[in-house]
Motif scaffolding. Structure first.
Motif, PDB file in Angstrom:
ATOM      1  N   TYR A  29      52.213  51.507  52.764  1.00 58.46           N
ATOM      2  CA  TYR A  29      50.977  51.479  51.978  1.00 58.46           C
ATOM      3  C   TYR A  29      49.799  51.191  52.896  1.00 58.46           C
ATOM      4  O   TYR A  29      49.966  50.807  54.057  1.00 58.46           O
ATOM      5  CB  TYR A  29      51.065  50.420  50.878  1.00 58.46           C
ATOM      6  N   ASP A  30      48.585  51.398  52.360  1.00 56.25           N
ATOM      7  CA  ASP A  30      47.381  51.147  53.147  1.00 56.25           C
ATOM      8  C   ASP A  30      46.335  50.320  52.401  1.00 56.25           C
ATOM      9  O   ASP A  30      45.292  49.999  52.951  1.00 56.25           O
ATOM     10  CB  ASP A  30      46.757  52.473  53.606  1.00 56.25           C
ATOM     11  N   SER A  31      46.577  49.998  51.127  1.00 57.49           N
ATOM     12  CA  SER A  31      45.676  49.137  50.366  1.00 57.49           C
ATOM     13  C   SER A  31      46.463  48.545  49.208  1.00 57.49           C
ATOM     14  O   SER A  31      47.565  49.007  48.889  1.00 57.49           O
ATOM     15  CB  SER A  31      44.457  49.918  49.844  1.00 57.49           C
ATOM     16  N   SER A  32      45.893  47.522  48.571  1.00 59.35           N
ATOM     17  CA  SER A  32      46.610  46.886  47.468  1.00 59.35           C
ATOM     18  C   SER A  32      45.619  46.301  46.472  1.00 59.35           C
ATOM     19  O   SER A  32      44.426  46.140  46.776  1.00 59.35           O
ATOM     20  CB  SER A  32      47.552  45.800  47.985  1.00 59.35           C
ATOM     21  N   GLY A  33      46.119  45.978  45.287  1.00 59.31           N
ATOM     22  CA  GLY A  33      45.253  45.405  44.274  1.00 59.31           C
ATOM     23  C   GLY A  33      46.033  44.890  43.087  1.00 59.31           C
ATOM     24  O   GLY A  33      47.218  45.219  42.904  1.00 59.31           O
ATOM     25  N   VAL A  34      45.366  44.053  42.273  1.00 59.72           N
ATOM     26  CA  VAL A  34      45.958  43.528  41.045  1.00 59.72           C
ATOM     27  C   VAL A  34      44.931  43.598  39.931  1.00 59.72           C
ATOM     28  O   VAL A  34      43.713  43.569  40.172  1.00 59.72           O
ATOM     29  CB  VAL A  34      46.443  42.062  41.207  1.00 59.72           C
ATOM     30  N   ALA A  35      45.428  43.701  38.704  1.00 62.37           N
ATOM     31  CA  ALA A  35      44.582  43.594  37.510  1.00 62.37           C
ATOM     32  C   ALA A  35      45.248  42.610  36.567  1.00 62.37           C
ATOM     33  O   ALA A  35      46.468  42.665  36.360  1.00 62.37           O
ATOM     34  CB  ALA A  35      44.412  44.950  36.838  1.00 62.37           C
ATOM     35  N   LEU A  36      44.445  41.687  35.995  1.00 63.66           N
ATOM     36  CA  LEU A  36      44.959  40.643  35.123  1.00 63.66           C
ATOM     37  C   LEU A  36      44.226  40.674  33.792  1.00 63.66           C
ATOM     38  O   LEU A  36      43.008  40.875  33.740  1.00 63.66           O
ATOM     39  CB  LEU A  36      44.770  39.271  35.768  1.00 63.66           C
ATOM     40  N   GLN A  37      44.981  40.491  32.708  1.00 65.47           N
ATOM     41  CA  GLN A  37      44.355  40.306  31.405  1.00 65.47           C
ATOM     42  C   GLN A  37      43.911  38.852  31.286  1.00 65.47           C
ATOM     43  O   GLN A  37      44.722  37.937  31.430  1.00 65.47           O
ATOM     44  CB  GLN A  37      45.337  40.623  30.281  1.00 65.47           C
ATOM     45  N   GLN A  38      42.624  38.662  31.039  1.00 62.76           N
ATOM     46  CA  GLN A  38      42.081  37.320  30.848  1.00 62.76           C
ATOM     47  C   GLN A  38      41.330  37.302  29.521  1.00 62.76           C
ATOM     48  O   GLN A  38      40.162  37.701  29.436  1.00 62.76           O
ATOM     49  CB  GLN A  38      41.167  36.921  32.008  1.00 62.76           C
ATOM     50  N   GLY A  39      42.044  36.886  28.461  1.00 65.15           N
ATOM     51  CA  GLY A  39      41.453  36.928  27.129  1.00 65.15           C
ATOM     52  C   GLY A  39      41.179  38.359  26.718  1.00 65.15           C
ATOM     53  O   GLY A  39      42.059  39.214  26.759  1.00 65.15           O
ATOM     54  N   SER A  40      39.940  38.635  26.380  1.00 62.20           N
ATOM     55  CA  SER A  40      39.566  39.986  25.944  1.00 62.20           C
ATOM     56  C   SER A  40      38.912  40.786  27.066  1.00 62.20           C
ATOM     57  O   SER A  40      38.213  41.766  26.815  1.00 62.20           O
ATOM     58  CB  SER A  40      38.604  39.894  24.752  1.00 62.20           C
ATOM     59  N   SER A  41      39.133  40.367  28.297  1.00 59.88           N
ATOM     60  CA  SER A  41      38.566  41.106  29.430  1.00 59.88           C
ATOM     61  C   SER A  41      39.625  41.299  30.510  1.00 59.88           C
ATOM     62  O   SER A  41      40.703  40.689  30.474  1.00 59.88           O
ATOM     63  CB  SER A  41      37.354  40.356  30.005  1.00 59.88           C
ATOM     64  N   LEU A  42      39.310  42.160  31.468  1.00 63.40           N
ATOM     65  CA  LEU A  42      40.206  42.447  32.584  1.00 63.40           C
ATOM     66  C   LEU A  42      39.558  41.999  33.880  1.00 63.40           C
ATOM     67  O   LEU A  42      38.353  42.177  34.082  1.00 63.40           O
ATOM     68  CB  LEU A  42      40.505  43.943  32.658  1.00 63.40           C
ATOM     69  N   LYS A  43      40.355  41.427  34.754  1.00 63.28           N
ATOM     70  CA  LYS A  43      39.870  41.031  36.074  1.00 63.28           C
ATOM     71  C   LYS A  43      40.633  41.841  37.107  1.00 63.28           C
ATOM     72  O   LYS A  43      41.871  41.842  37.124  1.00 63.28           O
ATOM     73  CB  LYS A  43      40.109  39.534  36.295  1.00 63.28           C
ATOM     74  N   VAL A  44      39.909  42.543  37.983  1.00 67.05           N
ATOM     75  CA  VAL A  44      40.527  43.425  38.973  1.00 67.05           C
ATOM     76  C   VAL A  44      40.105  43.002  40.369  1.00 67.05           C
ATOM     77  O   VAL A  44      38.921  42.769  40.640  1.00 67.05           O
ATOM     78  CB  VAL A  44      40.138  44.901  38.729  1.00 67.05           C
ATOM     79  N   TYR A  45      41.083  42.903  41.264  1.00 68.04           N
ATOM     80  CA  TYR A  45      40.840  42.631  42.679  1.00 68.04           C
ATOM     81  C   TYR A  45      41.589  43.678  43.490  1.00 68.04           C
ATOM     82  O   TYR A  45      42.760  43.959  43.226  1.00 68.04           O
ATOM     83  CB  TYR A  45      41.361  41.243  43.077  1.00 68.04           C
ATOM     84  N   LYS A  46      40.940  44.256  44.499  1.00 67.95           N
ATOM     85  CA  LYS A  46      41.622  45.237  45.339  1.00 67.95           C
ATOM     86  C   LYS A  46      40.989  45.258  46.723  1.00 67.95           C
ATOM     87  O   LYS A  46      39.805  44.958  46.895  1.00 67.95           O
ATOM     88  CB  LYS A  46      41.605  46.624  44.690  1.00 67.95           C
ATOM     89  N   LYS A  47      41.807  45.653  47.705  1.00 67.00           N
ATOM     90  CA  LYS A  47      41.356  45.565  49.083  1.00 67.00           C
ATOM     91  C   LYS A  47      42.159  46.520  49.954  1.00 67.00           C
ATOM     92  O   LYS A  47      43.373  46.636  49.812  1.00 67.00           O
ATOM     93  CB  LYS A  47      41.551  44.130  49.596  1.00 67.00           C
ATOM     94  N   ALA A  48      41.481  47.202  50.864  1.00 72.42           N
ATOM     95  CA  ALA A  48      42.181  48.001  51.878  1.00 72.42           C
ATOM     96  C   ALA A  48      42.924  47.062  52.819  1.00 72.42           C
ATOM     97  O   ALA A  48      42.482  45.944  53.087  1.00 72.42           O
ATOM     98  CB  ALA A  48      41.186  48.856  52.658  1.00 72.42           C
ATOM     99  N   GLY A  49      44.048  47.518  53.334  1.00 73.52           N
ATOM    100  CA  GLY A  49      44.835  46.703  54.251  1.00 73.52           C
ATOM    101  C   GLY A  49      46.058  46.121  53.580  1.00 73.52           C
ATOM    102  O   GLY A  49      46.498  46.577  52.522  1.00 73.52           O
TER     103      GLY A  49
END
Length: 613
Positions: A29-49
């Motif tokens: 792989y060359d990048s990665s990320g996560v998405a989390l359900q937080q109540g009624s919204s979504l939190k997304v973090y992602k990064k190359a490497g």
């Protein structure tokens, strides 16, 4: 190629998802990320490497949430970058999706969406698919599940998708076609992954999702449907796999661990199948298509990469012992060539993962034309295992290092068992020869152990001597030619040194022009019918000041007087010897890579399981 992880339950999802992504790093792989359900919204973090870069990027930011998805991306559409990393967010911000595969008609769909006013934040086909799903949901006022079903009927290509919706807490919707997906069943929790490794610490009960199936996953509920909205009863399987199998166990790298596991994995692939005291081989998969194999007009072996080398060696062995015409095809070419196939052909498919995209498509075409499919794979429940009429599992266990080592020798062991069994049933081998080869095969695990016990320090010294080489040639004759190809491939994969494998007789038809005092030439020169000729080839290299490295059989007194360096293996019949001669080449590549300061477990640009064409 790409790793997918998901969790929904009562635990915090982030630690489970991050740990799962680390366990899938071997896929490439060359990048990665996560998405989390937080109540009624979504939190997304992602990064190359690497995943470590993602963790550093997230830092002390909020990672709360009991439902989440994660992804390691191997770039296809769009360069490796933060913006092209997964998960992707839909236009409304309500949907997050991760995707493994390729949407072939994404450009047409993207143009349609642009005309509707959509603006895209990445260069990926995956973001197009996500917004296409949301567009259908909005315009048709339908559920997300129905929108996914409609969209997937429209798209062409391969996919596994996991989608979370801010409006549907604790729910992951997943679907697959052509890429692997496993769902682990816990106590009021579910785990999702590209393979079972992310969930081994939590559950041994899994469901393998089939093509064209859609899963609605909640903590206490797993609903499977097909694209026609018909409910399917999940088939729950028990994993015969331990967490220790995917850990390093004190070794510096997975690759080294897996090389040293080969005495055990070869023995495991033979155990219960090679019955010496009864002079027979038990392979129930062969029994299932016994008549087809006994009367086969032709055997076609399809594979890619290292598995193709195993197939090439099998061609030599099957033709020699069984007297059946064998053709070996790159699956990537076979599927496009419109080959002539009929009901008298047997197709042997070889794949470590059982998910290789080119091989899968080739098998589907061959099956449509009436051929009998025999699969040789390492992963229980994989797509190739399911599409085959019959088959045989190798027992290599999980192979985490991207460059195949123990999976290759396990494939060779199974292919040799198959050839011996078919030869015995066809009456093309004498009883004396059959018994002799069975005993030789039975001795292989101990002989591999001898190499690991006696040759490692010698191979380390040779590796250090040649670590700064720019090119290398690997030469062999007969049964040793496929090993030359495999040795050259390992050096390329692990050290990034340009290397080529050739039949030794072809050296004078071009490659000899490369020979000078800087070029190492590796000869696979174990004792066989061609030994005198391979000695002559070595002398031709020495006459041109090339450096000769030779893999030799124990007791060879001639080769060491010619070669600059030798790696010794125990004496074995030439049919069986490739199980031995490849081991020093694996170690040579490993130590050269280490001395060059490279990541030998995860070579650049490579993926473990190639699930897109």
């Amino acid at each position: 190629m790409c790793g997918i992880v998901g969790y929904t339950g009562s635990r915090q999802a982030y630690p489970i998802v991050i740990d799962g992504l680390k366990k899938l790093e071997y896929r490439g792989y060359d990048s990665s990320g996560v998405a989390l359900q937080q109540g009624s919204s979504l939190k997304v973090y992602k990064k190359a490497g690497k995943v470590a870069a993602l963790e550093e990027h997230i830092g002390i930011a909020s990672t709360l949430g009991t439902t989440g998805i994660g992804h390691t991306r191997w770039a296809t559409h769009g360069e490796p970058s933060d913006r092209n990393a997964h998960p992707h967010i839909s236009k409304s911000g309500n949907l997050a999706m991760i995707h493994n595969g390729i949407i072939e008609n994404y450009a047409q769909i993207k143009n349609e969406l642009i005309k509707e006013g959509y603006q895209f934040q990445s260069d990926t086909d995956s973001e197009v698919l996500l917004n296409f799903i949301e567009d259908i949901k909005t315009n048709n006022a339908c559920s997300l599940e129905e929108a996914i079903r409609i969209a997937l009927k429209r798209v062409t290509g391969a996919y596994v998708i996991l989608i979370i919706d801010a409006e549907q807490p604790d729910t992951i919707i997943a679907a697959r076609k052509g890429s692997p997906l496993v769902i682990g069943i816990g106590n009021k929790e579910h785990f999702l992954g590209s393979d079972a490794s992310p969930m081994l610490a939590y559950t041994k009960e899994v469901v393998y999702i089939n093509d064209y199936e859609l899963a609605i996953v909640r903590p206490d509920e797993l609903i499977l449907k097909n694209l026609g909205n018909e409910v399917i009863t999940p088939f729950v399987q028990k994993l015969d796999l331990e967490l220790a199998a995917i850990e390093k166990g004190g070794y510096d790298h997975f690759m080294l661990k897996e090389i040293f596991e080969q005495p055990s994995t070869i023995a495991d692939s033979l155990r219960g199948r090679l019955v010496l005291h009864e002079s027979r081989i038990i392979l129930s998969g062969v029994d299932a298509i016994q008549e087809k194999l006994r009367n086969a007009r032709r055997v076609i072996i399809v594979a890619c990469g290292t598995s193709w080398h195993a197939g090439l060696l099998a061609e030599y062995v099957i033709e020699e012992l069984c007297r059946i015409n064998v053709e070996v095809e790159y699956a990537s070419e076979f599927r496009y060539r419109n080959p002539i196939i009929d009901g008298d052909d047997v197709i042997i498919a070889i794949s470590q993962s059982g998910e290789t995209a080119d091989t899968l498509v080739a098998l589907e075409r061959a099956k449509e034309q009436g051929a009998t499919i025999f699969g040789i794979v390492n992963v229980v429940g994989s797509s190739i295992a399911r599409i085959s009429h019959a088959g045989c599992y190798t027992h290599a266990g999980p192979e985490i290092g991207v460059a195949s080592t123990k999976a290759y020798t396990a494939q060779l062991a199974v292919l040799m068992l198959l050839a011996l069994k078919v030869a015995q049933e066809r009456g093309t081998i004498s009883n004396e020869r059959f018994q002799a080869l069975c005993h030789e095969l039975n001795d292989i695990p101990g002989k591999v152990q001898w190499i690991l016990d006696h040759e490692v320090d010698n191979i380390k010294a040779i590796a250090y001597k040649y670590k700064d080489a720019h090119d290398a040639l690997y030469l062999g004759r007969g049964y040793n030619f496929p090993t030359a190809l495999e040795g050259a491939l390992k050096l390329k994969e692990i050290s990034y040194i340009h290397a080529e494998g050739y039949p030794a007789a072809e050296m004078k038809h071009g490659p000899i022009a490369l020979v000078d005092e800087q070029l190492p030439v590796v000869f696979i020169a174990s004792q066989d019918a061609y030994h005198e000729k391979i000695i002559s080839n070595m002398q031709e290299i020495k006459a041109r000041k090339g450096k000769v490295i030779a893999v030799v059989s124990e007791g060879d007194e001639i080769t060491p007087t010619i070669a600059d360096d030798i790696m010794t293996v125990p004496l074995a019949d030439e049919v069986i010897a490739p199980l031995l001669t490849v081991v020093p080449l694996q170690l040579l590549s490993y130590y050269i890579g280490v001395y060059r300061g490279l990541d030998v477990d995860k070579p650049r640009n490579l993926a473990k399981s190639v699930t897109v064409e």
